[in-house]
Design an enzyme around this catalytic site. Sequence first.
Site, short mmCIF file in Angstrom:
data_model
loop_
_atom_site.label_atom_id
_atom_site.label_comp_id
_atom_site.label_asym_id
_atom_site.label_seq_id
_atom_site.Cartn_x
_atom_site.Cartn_y
_atom_site.Cartn_z
CD GLU A 1 44.33 12.81 -6.94
OE1 GLU A 1 43.37 13.06 -6.15
OE2 GLU A 1 44.89 13.60 -7.65
CG HIS B 1 44.39 15.64 -1.69
ND1 HIS B 1 45.52 15.40 -2.60
CD2 HIS B 1 43.30 15.22 -2.41
CE1 HIS B 1 45.37 15.21 -3.89
NE2 HIS B 1 43.77 15.04 -3.75
CG HIS C 1 39.67 11.96 -4.93
ND1 HIS C 1 38.85 13.18 -5.25
CD2 HIS C 1 40.92 12.60 -4.68
CE1 HIS C 1 39.75 14.25 -5.27
NE2 HIS C 1 40.79 13.86 -5.00
#
Length: 140
Positions: A132, A8, A81
């Site tokens: 991440e 994502h 992110h």
Amino acid sequence: MQIGRLNHVGVATPSIAQSVALYRDMLGATRIREPFDLPEQGVRVCFVDLPNAQVELIEPLGDDSPIHGFLARNPRGGQHHVCFEVPDIIAARDELVARGATVLRNGEPRIGAHGVPVIFVHPKDMGGVLIELMAEPGGH
Ligand code: CO
């Protein structure tokens, strides 16, 4: 380690409702999940499902939310992110630390919005992008 699938893109927003309207009405997103709170992380999250990945809308939750600072610098919100899957989160953490990267929270994984362990790599070590890493489904 080897980087895996893009899972994502994290987008900070002052209002999930406003951002949902943008993704729905401007971009035609149809698969928008119910928002939910992650109080231990100080955020409210809403996933927009795309054919190959998700957009993770993140709204501050509580006075000490870690994204208040980001929103102070980016009042309209913005890209926060990028999240990639890795087969083994601990192995990835150890290799990143060995390569000199700063892994947030002293490298201690925590359970992310998908219910699996995640770590974050400081943007100073990754060309200005907060990364991440997430244990891929079926991984460790
Ligand atoms: Co995320």
